[in-house]
Design an enzyme around this catalytic site. Structure first.
Site, PDB file in Angstrom:
ATOM      1  N   LYS A   1      37.588  49.236  44.211  1.00 31.69           N
ATOM      2  CA  LYS A   1      37.737  49.329  43.175  1.00 31.69           C
ATOM      3  C   LYS A   1      39.553  49.612  42.872  1.00 31.69           C
ATOM      4  O   LYS A   1      39.991  49.994  43.661  1.00 31.69           O
ATOM      5  CB  LYS A   1      36.865  50.245  42.147  1.00 31.69           C
ATOM      6  CG  LYS A   1      36.813  50.052  40.438  1.00 31.69           C
ATOM      7  CD  LYS A   1      36.284  50.577  39.358  1.00 31.69           C
ATOM      8  CE  LYS A   1      36.580  50.791  38.432  1.00 31.69           C
ATOM      9  NZ  LYS A   1      35.906  51.431  36.925  1.00 31.69           N
TER      10      LYS A   1
ATOM     11  N   CYS B   1      42.048  40.655  35.101  1.00 34.25           N
ATOM     12  CA  CYS B   1      41.274  41.517  34.143  1.00 34.25           C
ATOM     13  C   CYS B   1      41.802  41.351  32.831  1.00 34.25           C
ATOM     14  O   CYS B   1      42.859  42.034  31.897  1.00 34.25           O
ATOM     15  CB  CYS B   1      41.541  43.547  34.434  1.00 34.25           C
ATOM     16  SG  CYS B   1      40.707  44.049  33.649  1.00 34.25           S
TER      17      CYS B   1
ATOM     18  N   LYS C   1      43.771  37.298  42.372  1.00 36.85           N
ATOM     19  CA  LYS C   1      42.478  37.398  41.815  1.00 36.85           C
ATOM     20  C   LYS C   1      42.655  36.702  40.798  1.00 36.85           C
ATOM     21  O   LYS C   1      43.122  37.258  39.814  1.00 36.85           O
ATOM     22  CB  LYS C   1      41.620  38.325  41.521  1.00 36.85           C
ATOM     23  CG  LYS C   1      40.209  38.294  41.187  1.00 36.85           C
ATOM     24  CD  LYS C   1      39.404  39.545  41.279  1.00 36.85           C
ATOM     25  CE  LYS C   1      37.953  39.469  40.529  1.00 36.85           C
ATOM     26  NZ  LYS C   1      37.507  40.868  41.008  1.00 36.85           N
TER      27      LYS C   1
END
Lengths: 399, 442
Positions: free
Chosen positions: A46, A138, A177
């Site tokens: 995480k 995010c 990402k």
């Protein structure tokens, strides 16, 4: 002979393509150990940051989409990066690499300043991580602080930040990402390529609002009556992920790890076919647990064997040459719908769908309770097989 | 109601077929508690999700009351429970009752398209869920038209009369409802056992109708019948078949031989103590719903052995398969192809002489004819419950069945189910309304 499921991604050997995405499932060594025991090839821990980036999570953080009795067709979260201190993350990585040397441990990082990004890379590399994943993606919470998707929505920030990370990474490859919350992914993916980073991971969650409580008027999930936008994941976002992954694979010369709606081995095959070399899962193991890996593995293995492939490497990108643009689609190809009356149960859903939603080409025999296609009127739009509950309708080629 | 999860949606769903919580065999042998429970919201939504929402909905054709079944099921799916109740009550004012007592396996559920790929949708259970919740939460309030269309006498407060009265009131007719008992409901009050239809469930829906009419209780038509023809613009007869037909065999009048209908009525009047069946062996003669209700009730009173004697076979039994199945589960025995020809007292018990039957060519009723074989056997019982047939009670109306103002429905006209009676009552009401709208000419 059993097909070889192992895969090379950025020079790293993965025993199989399935990796746990950075998520609540990977927030401790104990959890990840359970997953690796179950058969997962690896895990992205995480996301972590430097200690000055304090993280204070709020609860509840999850919301789901139920559709006609099936839960979690989509999952939203307003979770953020890990609350745990980076020291603990380092310890976890050391332990996991020691106990599972054949598995792949990735660290996910997120920072705001150059020195933070680079410090994170140096510390985690020293802890023995196999690869670094940078979250530029995010969609909630972090962008308010200029982090996460705030980076990944801007090609300039993306390239500059990826360079910082790449500079600091001496031993391990770096993957970036990306966020789908953007009009065109290619300028961002090109920026990643220019930065010298080694791979792209796509996609992070889709920014969304899972729902509104119609009794209290609170957006969901509701934290003491107040809601925010969250990150939407799970089966519902698979088409969005397939789009981004295939587009990057077709246009950018970098290996791609796919994530976004992969739940079954069939989904996995589809992502491999559009060019993914690595598959990250999150919502499916959150829903059913790490045990989903068993079907993911043997379903893929049986598929490859039945299709005559000896390794998973062989199917990567096989669908890409068939992915084209509208102008190149055939104008002479004709199909019409054809009802198999042996299978048909007479519910009439095709009839009403065609009547109100297509070309009024299905004729209903009220006496026999059976539909029939009027081939003169049927343009072959393909709506009726989608509504048939028993697969009694096929499209028959006529030209 | 289920607790709503803070993150939205409802807990405890899946994609399985649901079945209501059901009393165990042991519980059923010791109590008159309702066998099936009402579905929970989660169960109902789950089951509703299985509905294919067929274009032509064969389930509706299978429903005598023509409830728009896929429409109410779609509303359960969307949690529009008030809308679902409206759909049901539009076509059947006794929705919660019929959701319990309808032989769905022979009606809507028999026609369900899902039978071809799975089990049928549990339409009865879903209807019951919607109606129970709506009544419990006080969401049912019928709005009747206020302009008076005419004055109608409804004779008989059973399901046919109640339904007729309801639809007449909806259209603004003044209704005088004449009931021979002190409570309206007919079989719903005096016939069907409470493990199938609890008192409170029947009462709630009956009251929603009787509260809107002038109810004349303990009223026997008798000689005033002719006055009715003058007093009212139309008359509905739904007097049912409340008078049981008894055996004509020697010994049929012995103590210990009862009409099953009287037994069931005593139970509903809470006079079950008059029938001390605990540890006793009971014979039930007949093969219809009343026979099965009597047999299953005797089991619940603690009878050690209950045997249904029927002169044909399971195939020909008028009772519905679900009732036969339930009786079998509860331990009721069946003796097929037997008919009592004599009953004699033996040491405080009853000896039935049973004659064997052979089935012949179908008779005028379409069922196999009954041919005595001459082979006789003895059968001992402590009590005999007779449920072979019933007839209309003399009401002084026999002479005016064919008068223009007179309409009929329910068991009197051959119906055999509550829902058929509801359908008859509704249909008669619509005919009466149209007749009145045309100024009283056919």
């Amino acid at each position: 002979m059993k097909p070889d499921l192992s895969i090379n991604f950025c020079g790293i050997h993965f025993p199989n393509p399935y990796v746990l995405a950075a998520a609540p499932t990977t927030d401790s060594a104990d959890q990840v150990a359970r997953a690796l025991e179950a058969g997962w090839a690896g895990a992205v821990m995480k996301t972590t940051s430097v200690e000055t980036e304090t993280v204070e999570l709020v609860y509840p953080q999850m919301g789901g989409i139920e559709l006609e009795g099936k839960k979690l067709n989509g999952l939203i979260n307003i979770d953020l990066i890990s609350e745990r201190h980076i020291d603990q993350v380092e310890q976890d990585i050391r332990r996991l690499k020691k106990e599972y040397p054949g598995k792949v441990i990735l660290a996910s990082i997120m920072g705001s300043r150059q020195e933070h990004w680079q410090e994170l890379v140096r510390r985690l590399e020293a802890a023995g991580v196999d690869m670094i994943e940078c979250s530029f993606s995010c969609p909630h919470g972090m962008p308010e602080r200029g982090m996460g998707a705030a980076v990944g929505q801007n090609p300039e920030f993306t390239e500059r930040t990826a360079r910082w990370v790449k500079e600091a990474a001496k031993r391990v490859p770096v993957a970036i990402k990306l966020t789908p919350n953007i009009t065109d992914i290619l300028p961002i993916a090109e920026a990643v390529k220019r930065s010298g980073a080694d791979a792209i991971v796509a996609i992070n969650t889709v920014l969304g609002l899972i729902g509104v409580d119609i009794d209290t008027f609170s957006p969901l999930p509701s934290v003491d009556g107040i809601g925010i936008y969250g990150g939407f994941s799970g089966p519902a976002i698979k088409p969005i992920a397939l789009h981004f992954v295939s587009k990057i694979a077709q246009n950018i010369d970098l290996p791609v790890a796919a994530t976004g709606g992969i739940c079954t081995w069939r989904d996995a095959v589809e992502f491999l076919l559009v060019g993914a070399r690595n598959l990250q899962l999150c919502t499916a193991p959150m829903h059913y647990g790490f045990r989903v890996i068993e079907d993911l593995l043997d379903g893929l293995s049986h598929y490859l064997a039945e299709k005559g492939f000896s390794s998973v490497e062989e199917i990567i990108g096989l669908a890409l040459p068939k992915l084209s643009s509208y102008q190149h689609l055939s104008r002479t190809y004709k199909v019409v719908s054809q009802v198999n009356t042996d299978i048909c149960i007479g519910c009439g859903l095709c009839f009403i769908a065609c009547q109100d939603g297509a070309h009024q080409a299905i004729v209903w025999d009220a006496e026999k309770r059976l539909p029939r296609t009027d081939e003169e009127k049927c343009v072959g739009c393909g709506l009726c097989p989608q509504v048939c509950p028993v697969e009694a309708i096929a499209l028959k080629r006529t030209a | 109601m289920q607790e709503k999860h803070p993150a939205g949606g409802y807990q405890a769903a899946g994609t399985w077929n649901v079945s209501p919580r059901t009393l165990s065999r042991q519980e059923r042998r010791t109590s008159f508690g309702e066998v099936e429970s009402t579905l929970t919201l989660a169960q109902a939504v789950q089951e509703a999700n299985r509905c294919l929402y067929c274009y032509d909905a064969p389930c509706i054709q299978g429903c005598p009351a023509q409830i728009q079944i896929p429409e109410f099921i779609a509303r359960i799916r969307s949690h529009n429970l008030t809308g679902a109740a409206e759909v049901i009550y539009r076509d059947n004012p006794l929705g919660a009752i019929c959701g319990r007592v309808c032989p769905v396996e022979a009606l809507c559920q028999k026609a369900c398209t899902s039978c071809r790929i799975n089990t049928p949708i549990a339409i009865g259970s879903l209807q019951r869920f919607v109606c129970d919740l709506a009544i419990q939460e006080g969401r049912i309030a019928f709005q009747d038209e206020t302009n008076v269309l005419g004055k109608v006498a409804v004779v008989g407060g059973g399901p046919a009369g109640l339904s007729c009265a309801h639809y007449l009131r909806q259209r603004g007719c003044e209704v005088d409802l004449f009931e021979k008992e002190d409570l309206a409901g007919g079989l719903l009050r005096w016939g069907i056992p409470i493990y199938r239809l609890p008192e409170e469930v029947a009462k709630r829906e009956i009251d929603l109708i009787t509260n809107r009419v002038a109810l004349h209780r303990k009223y026997l038509l008798g000689t005033q019948a002719e006055d009715f023809l003058k007093q009212y613009d139309a008359i509905f007869l739904g007097i049912g078949l409340s008078s049981p037909i008894l055996l004509r065999t020697p010994g049929a009048d012995l103590p210990g031989v009862y009409a099953a209908a009287s037994f069931l009525r005593a139970l509903r009047e809470k006079k079950g103590g008059d029938f001390a069946f605990y540890g006793k062996e009971i014979a039930v003669v007949g093969g219809g719903a009343t026979a099965l209700d009597a047999a299953r009730s005797a089991i619940r009173l603690g009878a050690s052995k209950v045997t249904v004697l029927y002169r044909r076979t399971a195939e020909e039994m008028p009772a519905f398969s679900s009732e036969v199945e339930a009786a079998f589960q509860e331990g009721v025995d069946f003796l097929w192809l037997m008919s009592p020809v004599e009953i004699t007292p033996v040491d405080g018990r009853l000896k039935l002489i049973l004659e064997g039957i052979r089935l012949g060519e179908p008779d005028e009723s379409g069922r196999a004819s009954v041919i005595p074989t001459g082979v006789r056997t003895n059968f001992l019982a402590d009590a005999v419950l007779v449920a072979i047939a019933s007839q209309a009670e003399p009401a002084g109306v026999e002479g005016w069945m064919d008068r223009p103002k007179v309409f009929r429905g329910g068991d009197l006209t051959g119906g055999a189910t509550v829902v058929q009676a509801v359908a008859d009552g509704k249909e008669a009401a619509l005919r009466i309304i149209s007749w009145l709208e045309k100024g009283g000419s056919q």
